[in-house]
Design a protein around this motif. Structure first.
Motif, PDB file in Angstrom:
ATOM      1  N   MET A  62       0.818  -1.213   0.000  1.00  0.00           N
ATOM      2  CA  MET A  62       0.000   0.000   0.000  1.00  0.00           C
ATOM      3  C   MET A  62       0.845   1.252   0.000  1.00  0.00           C
ATOM      4  O   MET A  62       0.377   2.338  -0.271  1.00  0.00           O
ATOM      5  CB  MET A  62      -0.925  -0.007   1.242  1.00  0.00           C
ATOM      6  CG  MET A  62      -2.292  -0.612   0.969  1.00  0.00           C
ATOM      7  SD  MET A  62      -3.147   0.160  -0.435  1.00  0.00           S
ATOM      8  CE  MET A  62      -3.676   1.706   0.284  1.00  0.00           C
ATOM      9  N   SER A  63       2.112   1.052   0.358  1.00  0.00           N
ATOM     10  CA  SER A  63       2.962   2.239   0.504  1.00  0.00           C
ATOM     11  C   SER A  63       3.453   2.734  -0.857  1.00  0.00           C
ATOM     12  O   SER A  63       3.913   1.948  -1.678  1.00  0.00           O
ATOM     13  CB  SER A  63       4.139   1.875   1.409  1.00  0.00           C
ATOM     14  OG  SER A  63       5.197   2.742   1.181  1.00  0.00           O
ATOM     15  N   HIS A  64       3.291   4.012  -1.098  1.00  0.00           N
ATOM     16  CA  HIS A  64       3.792   4.603  -2.343  1.00  0.00           C
ATOM     17  C   HIS A  64       4.767   5.708  -1.984  1.00  0.00           C
ATOM     18  O   HIS A  64       4.402   6.869  -1.954  1.00  0.00           O
ATOM     19  CB  HIS A  64       2.651   5.177  -3.175  1.00  0.00           C
ATOM     20  CG  HIS A  64       1.662   4.146  -3.590  1.00  0.00           C
ATOM     21  ND1 HIS A  64       1.924   3.234  -4.573  1.00  0.00           N
ATOM     22  CD2 HIS A  64       0.418   3.866  -3.130  1.00  0.00           C
ATOM     23  CE1 HIS A  64       0.880   2.433  -4.728  1.00  0.00           C
ATOM     24  NE2 HIS A  64      -0.047   2.795  -3.847  1.00  0.00           N
ATOM     25  N   PRO A  65       6.006   5.328  -1.697  1.00  0.00           N
ATOM     26  CA  PRO A  65       6.940   6.338  -1.179  1.00  0.00           C
ATOM     27  C   PRO A  65       7.292   7.396  -2.234  1.00  0.00           C
ATOM     28  O   PRO A  65       7.149   7.185  -3.437  1.00  0.00           O
ATOM     29  CB  PRO A  65       8.188   5.524  -0.820  1.00  0.00           C
ATOM     30  CG  PRO A  65       7.829   4.102  -0.978  1.00  0.00           C
ATOM     31  CD  PRO A  65       6.639   4.020  -1.860  1.00  0.00           C
ATOM     32  N   ILE A  87       2.860  10.448   4.304  1.00  0.00           N
ATOM     33  CA  ILE A  87       3.422   9.781   3.125  1.00  0.00           C
ATOM     34  C   ILE A  87       4.864   9.358   3.400  1.00  0.00           C
ATOM     35  O   ILE A  87       5.656  10.123   3.950  1.00  0.00           O
ATOM     36  CB  ILE A  87       3.336  10.719   1.904  1.00  0.00           C
ATOM     37  CG1 ILE A  87       1.862  10.849   1.510  1.00  0.00           C
ATOM     38  CG2 ILE A  87       4.183  10.213   0.744  1.00  0.00           C
ATOM     39  CD1 ILE A  87       1.587  11.804   0.399  1.00  0.00           C
ATOM     40  N   GLN A  88       5.160   8.107   3.040  1.00  0.00           N
ATOM     41  CA  GLN A  88       6.530   7.607   3.209  1.00  0.00           C
ATOM     42  C   GLN A  88       7.472   8.419   2.319  1.00  0.00           C
ATOM     43  O   GLN A  88       7.242   8.549   1.117  1.00  0.00           O
ATOM     44  CB  GLN A  88       6.602   6.136   2.787  1.00  0.00           C
ATOM     45  CG  GLN A  88       5.858   5.183   3.707  1.00  0.00           C
ATOM     46  CD  GLN A  88       6.549   5.055   5.042  1.00  0.00           C
ATOM     47  OE1 GLN A  88       7.774   5.038   5.122  1.00  0.00           O
ATOM     48  NE2 GLN A  88       5.762   5.002   6.118  1.00  0.00           N
ATOM     49  N   THR A  89       8.525   8.949   2.893  1.00  0.00           N
ATOM     50  CA  THR A  89       9.401   9.846   2.154  1.00  0.00           C
ATOM     51  C   THR A  89      10.856   9.421   2.326  1.00  0.00           C
ATOM     52  O   THR A  89      11.290   9.136   3.449  1.00  0.00           O
ATOM     53  CB  THR A  89       9.218  11.293   2.658  1.00  0.00           C
ATOM     54  OG1 THR A  89       7.836  11.605   2.642  1.00  0.00           O
ATOM     55  CG2 THR A  89       9.965  12.270   1.799  1.00  0.00           C
ATOM     56  N   ILE A  90      11.566   9.372   1.223  1.00  0.00           N
ATOM     57  CA  ILE A  90      13.003   9.074   1.292  1.00  0.00           C
ATOM     58  C   ILE A  90      13.739  10.315   0.815  1.00  0.00           C
ATOM     59  O   ILE A  90      13.557  10.763  -0.321  1.00  0.00           O
ATOM     60  CB  ILE A  90      13.377   7.881   0.389  1.00  0.00           C
ATOM     61  CG1 ILE A  90      12.549   6.652   0.785  1.00  0.00           C
ATOM     62  CG2 ILE A  90      14.862   7.579   0.486  1.00  0.00           C
ATOM     63  CD1 ILE A  90      12.529   5.573  -0.286  1.00  0.00           C
ATOM     64  N   PRO A 114       8.742   9.537  11.829  1.00  0.00           N
ATOM     65  CA  PRO A 114       8.793   8.109  11.438  1.00  0.00           C
ATOM     66  C   PRO A 114       8.566   7.872   9.942  1.00  0.00           C
ATOM     67  O   PRO A 114       9.033   6.873   9.405  1.00  0.00           O
ATOM     68  CB  PRO A 114       7.691   7.472  12.280  1.00  0.00           C
ATOM     69  CG  PRO A 114       6.853   8.600  12.803  1.00  0.00           C
ATOM     70  CD  PRO A 114       7.716   9.804  12.838  1.00  0.00           C
ATOM     71  N   ASN A 115       7.862   8.768   9.252  1.00  0.00           N
ATOM     72  CA  ASN A 115       7.607   8.555   7.828  1.00  0.00           C
ATOM     73  C   ASN A 115       8.778   8.972   6.950  1.00  0.00           C
ATOM     74  O   ASN A 115       8.739   8.823   5.738  1.00  0.00           O
ATOM     75  CB  ASN A 115       6.378   9.365   7.389  1.00  0.00           C
ATOM     76  CG  ASN A 115       5.106   8.780   7.938  1.00  0.00           C
ATOM     77  OD1 ASN A 115       5.030   7.575   8.180  1.00  0.00           O
ATOM     78  ND2 ASN A 115       4.105   9.624   8.152  1.00  0.00           N
ATOM     79  N   LEU A 116       9.808   9.541   7.566  1.00  0.00           N
ATOM     80  CA  LEU A 116      10.885  10.157   6.784  1.00  0.00           C
ATOM     81  C   LEU A 116      12.192   9.391   6.977  1.00  0.00           C
ATOM     82  O   LEU A 116      12.646   9.193   8.099  1.00  0.00           O
ATOM     83  CB  LEU A 116      11.034  11.610   7.230  1.00  0.00           C
ATOM     84  CG  LEU A 116      12.154  12.447   6.629  1.00  0.00           C
ATOM     85  CD1 LEU A 116      12.092  12.442   5.116  1.00  0.00           C
ATOM     86  CD2 LEU A 116      12.066  13.865   7.141  1.00  0.00           C
ATOM     87  N   VAL A 117      12.763   8.941   5.874  1.00  0.00           N
ATOM     88  CA  VAL A 117      14.073   8.285   5.935  1.00  0.00           C
ATOM     89  C   VAL A 117      15.091   9.221   5.297  1.00  0.00           C
ATOM     90  O   VAL A 117      14.966   9.586   4.123  1.00  0.00           O
ATOM     91  CB  VAL A 117      14.056   6.936   5.169  1.00  0.00           C
ATOM     92  CG1 VAL A 117      15.434   6.296   5.211  1.00  0.00           C
ATOM     93  CG2 VAL A 117      13.006   6.019   5.754  1.00  0.00           C
ATOM     94  N   LEU A 118      16.073   9.654   6.072  1.00  0.00           N
ATOM     95  CA  LEU A 118      17.113  10.546   5.557  1.00  0.00           C
ATOM     96  C   LEU A 118      18.344   9.733   5.212  1.00  0.00           C
ATOM     97  O   LEU A 118      18.853   8.973   6.037  1.00  0.00           O
ATOM     98  CB  LEU A 118      17.460  11.604   6.615  1.00  0.00           C
ATOM     99  CG  LEU A 118      18.668  12.482   6.304  1.00  0.00           C
ATOM    100  CD1 LEU A 118      18.402  13.362   5.097  1.00  0.00           C
ATOM    101  CD2 LEU A 118      19.042  13.335   7.510  1.00  0.00           C
ATOM    102  N   VAL A 173      15.331   1.041  -4.078  1.00  0.00           N
ATOM    103  CA  VAL A 173      14.033   1.413  -3.507  1.00  0.00           C
ATOM    104  C   VAL A 173      13.014   1.557  -4.634  1.00  0.00           C
ATOM    105  O   VAL A 173      13.363   1.886  -5.774  1.00  0.00           O
ATOM    106  CB  VAL A 173      14.108   2.725  -2.684  1.00  0.00           C
ATOM    107  CG1 VAL A 173      14.954   2.550  -1.446  1.00  0.00           C
ATOM    108  CG2 VAL A 173      14.629   3.870  -3.539  1.00  0.00           C
ATOM    109  N   ASN A 174      11.764   1.275  -4.312  1.00  0.00           N
ATOM    110  CA  ASN A 174      10.670   1.484  -5.261  1.00  0.00           C
ATOM    111  C   ASN A 174       9.859   2.672  -4.809  1.00  0.00           C
ATOM    112  O   ASN A 174       9.405   2.714  -3.668  1.00  0.00           O
ATOM    113  CB  ASN A 174       9.791   0.239  -5.327  1.00  0.00           C
ATOM    114  CG  ASN A 174      10.532  -0.916  -5.977  1.00  0.00           C
ATOM    115  OD1 ASN A 174      10.972  -0.814  -7.122  1.00  0.00           O
ATOM    116  ND2 ASN A 174      10.715  -1.990  -5.226  1.00  0.00           N
ATOM    117  N   VAL A 175       9.717   3.644  -5.696  1.00  0.00           N
ATOM    118  CA  VAL A 175       9.001   4.862  -5.318  1.00  0.00           C
ATOM    119  C   VAL A 175       7.961   5.215  -6.375  1.00  0.00           C
ATOM    120  O   VAL A 175       8.090   4.843  -7.544  1.00  0.00           O
ATOM    121  CB  VAL A 175       9.967   6.067  -5.121  1.00  0.00           C
ATOM    122  CG1 VAL A 175      10.905   5.809  -3.959  1.00  0.00           C
ATOM    123  CG2 VAL A 175      10.739   6.360  -6.394  1.00  0.00           C
ATOM    124  N   ALA A 176       6.924   5.928  -5.919  1.00  0.00           N
ATOM    125  CA  ALA A 176       5.844   6.305  -6.838  1.00  0.00           C
ATOM    126  C   ALA A 176       6.117   7.660  -7.498  1.00  0.00           C
ATOM    127  O   ALA A 176       5.789   7.876  -8.659  1.00  0.00           O
ATOM    128  CB  ALA A 176       4.522   6.352  -6.084  1.00  0.00           C
TER     129      ALA A 176
END
Lengths: 179, 417
Positions: free
Chosen positions: B1-4, B26-29, B79-83, B174-177
Motif C-alpha cells: 500500500m505504501s507509495h513512497p 506519506i513515506q518519504t526518502i 517516522p515517515n521520513l528516511v534521511l 528502492v521502489n518509489v511512486a
C-alpha cells in the motif's frame, strides 16, 4: 608598477584613468552636511534630472553626472565647473527626482562652497558688485511705462542705503567688495 | 500500500517537501550527497529577505518560509521520513508511478542516531569534525582521508559506540511512486573569464567565498583579511553579472546575485569598521521588495559605479588594482581594492544533467524545465516527477519553500482517492 621604462607590453589603457586615491572621499559627507544635501546618497543615477533639465544639452557635465562626481569625490572638478553657475534653477530636476535628491538645492550648496574658495565666474562677480554698489540689481528709472501708469518718476520712499550697509557685512560683500 | 516519494537533495526545498509530505502521512526518502543537510544555504551566513543567520532561525518560526530549524530537527524523528546522507542516485528505471531507484550509499562511519556530539572523538583525531553546532543530523562527521592513529582510540572510547571505522559503501534499491528533484544550484567558478583573474590573483574571490569570510562561525571569525597576506581589508570592490547575462557563459540573469551582493555590502559597511565598498554593475536588479537593500546600501555610503571592469591586476600595495569604465561619466577610474568579489553566475549543480537524462526531463540552460512550458504549473516536470527550489533555476529562499509546498500539494491532490 613601472610607468615608462617597461616597454614590453602595449599600454594598459589609452586614456589615463582617474586615480581614486587622489580624489576626496569626504566630499560626499561635506555635501551631506550642507543644508540641502542630506539625500545625495540616495541617487541611483537614473538620470531623470538630466532628462528634465532644459539646458543640460549644452553642458559637459549633465546634472546626474554632477551628482555622480560628488559621490565619487571629484571635489575640484565639481566646484570649478561652469555648470553649477549656469543652472537656471527651474527646479524641474528636483521636482522629478524619484529618490528625493534635492538636485537644484544641492547646486546652490555647490555655488556656496565654490564661492568660499573664490571660484566665481567674472559675470557673477560683476553682478555681485552691482548689487553691492547700487543695493539693487535693476535700478528703477523714470520711463514711459511708469508715465503710462500715471506713476511718479521715482519710486516713493525707496532707499537702498540700509540694504547696502547690510550687504557689505554679508558674504556677498566679502566676496565682491574685497579688493 | 505504501507509495513512497523520493526526494533528491536536502537543501531548503528538499527538506521542506520532505517534512511536509512525511507530516501528511506519506513515506518519504530524502537523499543527500553530503554528510550534512542544508545545502548551499549553510554557506550563506545571513539570508535575505530576513537577514537571519542560516544556522538558526529560532526567532523566526512564525514567518512563512523560514522554519529551517524546525525542519531539520524533524528529519531524524519523523517516522515517515528516511534521511540518507552521503548518498547519490546510481540508476533510475521503471515506469512513471513505479520507479526503481538504485542508491549508492556511502560508508556510514558515524551512526547519527547514536551520536551525542560529546566531542570525545574530536580530542583524539583530526578526522572527526562538527560541521556546525546546529548541523543536521546532529552528529560528528568522519573524513577517512584524514585518518590518523587517534581515530581507532576515538572509536573505542565513543560512549555510545556510534563510530564504525570499517563501514563500507553499499547499494540499496528502492521502489518509489513519485520523484522530487531538488538538486539546487552551484556557484560558477569564473576561472575562464580572463579579465577578472579569478584563480590567478588570490585576492579575487566569489560572493559565496565572501559570505564564508563574513560568517562569525567561519574560519576567520568574521574578520575580513586579504587571502594573499592576511592584512586587514580596507576596501572591497564587487562586480555584478560575472558569467550571467553573457551569451558566452549563461544567457539568463541569475536573479539573486544583486540582492546577496548588496546584503554583503551592507554587512561590511554597517557591521565592520572602516571598510569601503564599491559595486560595479550594468543594472541593479533588486527585484520586488528587495529594492530596500539597494536603497540601504546607497544610504550607507556604498559606491555604485555603472560600467564594466577594464583590467584587474595585483597592486604594489598588496591589493588589487582595478580600472573601471564608468559609463555614466564616460571616464575611466582606477581603484586600489583589497578584495575583489565576483558575483558569479548560479549554474546547474554537478550531476544535475545525469538526473535530467535518467528521468527524461526537459532542460533549460542546465536546470530542470517544466514539462509543459505553456503551463503555469512550473513544479510539474514529468509524469510523477516534480522539481522545486533552485533545481528549476535561481530562486530566493521563500520562493524555494513555496515551490516545495506546491509540489507537496500536487502529490497530495494526485493521491486523493
Amino acid at each position: 608598477m613601472a610607468e615608462t621604462d617597461d616597454k614590453t607590453g602595449p599600454p594598459v589603457t589609452l586614456i589615463e584613468p582617474i586615480d581614486m586615491t587622489k580624489l576626496d572621499p569626504n566630499f560626499r559627507k561635506e555635501i551631506q552636511n550642507m543644508p540641502d544635501g542630506d539625500e545625495v546618497n540616495a541617487c541611483f543615477a537614473c538620470s531623470t534630472c538630466t532628462a528634465a533639465c532644459p539646458i543640460a544639452n549644452q553642458w559637459k557635465y549633465k546634472p546626474h553626472q554632477l551628482i555622480r562626481m560628488i559621490l565619487l569625490g571629484m571635489r575640484e572638478e565639481v566646484l570649478s565647473s561652469r555648470e553649477i553657475w549656469e543652472c537656471l534653477t527651474c527646479f524641474q530636476c528636483q521636482e522629478r527626482c524619484p529618490q528625493g535628491v534635492r538636485v537644484t538645492d544641492i547646486i546652490f550648496d555647490l555655488r556656496d562652497l565654490a564661492s568660499e574658495e573664490g571660484k566665481i565666474p567674472d559675470a557673477v562677480k560683476f553682478l555681485a558688485k552691482e548689487l553691492l554698489e547700487k543695493g539693487q540689481l535693476y535700478v528703477v528709472t523714470a520711463d514711459w511705462e511708469r508715465e503710462d501708469l500715471d506713476l511718479e518718476p521715482e519710486v516713493p520712499g525707496l532707499s537702498t542705503d540700509e540694504f547696502k550697509e547690510i550687504l557689505k557685512r554679508t558674504r556677498t560683500g566679502k566676496i565682491a567688495g574685497g579688493e | 500500500m505504501s507509495h513512497p516519494v523520493l526526494i533528491i537533495g536536502a537543501g531548503v526545498a528538499g527538506m521542506t517537501a520532505a517534512v511536509e509530505l512525511a507530516d501528511s502521512g506519506i513515506q518519504t526518502i530524502l537523499v543527500e550527497r553530503k554528510t550534512t543537510v542544508g545545502g548551499n544555504a549553510l554557506d550563506l551566513y545571513k539570508a535575505f529577505p530576513t537577514d537571519d543567520c542560516f544556522y538558526c532561525f529560532e526567532g523566526n518560526r512564525w514567518r512563512p518560509g523560514i522554519r529551517k530549524c524546525f525542519y531539520r530537527s524533524a528529519l531524524l524523528d519523523q517516522p515517515n521520513l528516511v534521511l540518507k546522507t552521503n548518498t547519490t542516485i546510481k540508476e533510475i528505471s521503471g515506469e512513471p508511478g513505479s520507479f526503481t531507484v538504485v542508491l549508492s550509499v556511502g560508508p556510514q562511519y558515524v551512526d547519527a542516531a547514536k551520536c551525542i556530539m560529546c566531542g570525545v572523538c574530536l580530542e583524539h583525531s583530526k578526522a572527526f569534525d562538527i560541521v556546525s553546532p546546529q548541523c543536521q543530523p546532529q552528529a560528528v562527521t568522519y573524513d577517512p582521508s584524514k585518518a590518523d592513529d587517534g581515530a581507532k582510540r576515538a572509536a573505542e572510547e565513543c560512549p555510545t559506540k556510534a563510530i564504525d571505522l570499517d563501514a563500507e559503501p553499499s547499494e540499496e534499491t528502492v521502489n518509489v511512486a513519485d520523484v522530487i528533484v531538488a538538486t539546487g544550484y552551484h556557484e560558477m567558478q569564473p576561472v575562464n573569464i580572463d579579465e577578472y583573474g579569478y584563480g590567478k590573483i588570490p585576492n579575487v574571490i566569489t560572493q559565496l567565498e565572501l559570505a564564508q569570510m563574513l560568517d562569525p562561525n567561519g574560519v576567520a571569525g568574521g574578520v575580513l583579511t586579504r587571502p594573499s597576506d592576511g592584512e586587514p581589508v580596507r576596501s572591497v570592490m564587487m562586480v555584478q553579472c560575472v558569467g550571467s547575462r553573457d551569451e558566452n557563459y549563461y544567457p539568463y540573469c541569475s536573479k539573486i546575485c544583486c540582492v546577496f551582493a548588496l546584503k554583503h555590502a551592507n554587512i561590511i559597511v554597517l557591521e565592520r569598521e572602516n571598510i569601503s565598498v564599491s559595486v560595479v554593475y550594468m543594472d541593479i536588479r533588486t527585484y520586488d521588495r528587495h529594492e530596500r537593500y539597494y536603497r540601504e546600501a546607497r544610504e550607507a555610503g556604498v559606491n555604485f559605479i555603472r560600467g564594466r571592469v577594464q583590467i584587474v591586476r595585483p597592486s604594489t600595495s598588496g591589493g588589487v588594482e582595478v580600472v573601471v569604465y564608468d559609463s555614466l561619466l564616460d571616464r575611466y577610474l582606477r581603484f586600489d581594492a583589497d578584495l575583489f568579489v565576483l558575483s558569479s553566475a548560479l549554474e546547474a549543480p554537478e550531476g544535475g544533467s545525469e538526473i535530467i537524462k535518467a528521468l527524461g526531463l526537459r532542460e533549460s540552460s542546465g536546470f530542470v524545465a517544466p514539462a509543459n512550458p505553456e503551463s503555469e504549473e512550473r513544479v510539474i516536470v514529468g509524469d510523477h516527477v516534480y522539481a522545486c527550489g533552485t533545481a528549476l533555476g535561481p530562486a530566493e529562499v521563500p520562493e524555494s519553500v513555496t515551490q516545495a509546498r506546491a509540489v507537496v500539494s500536487k502529490i497530495l491532490q494526485s493521491r486523493r482517492g
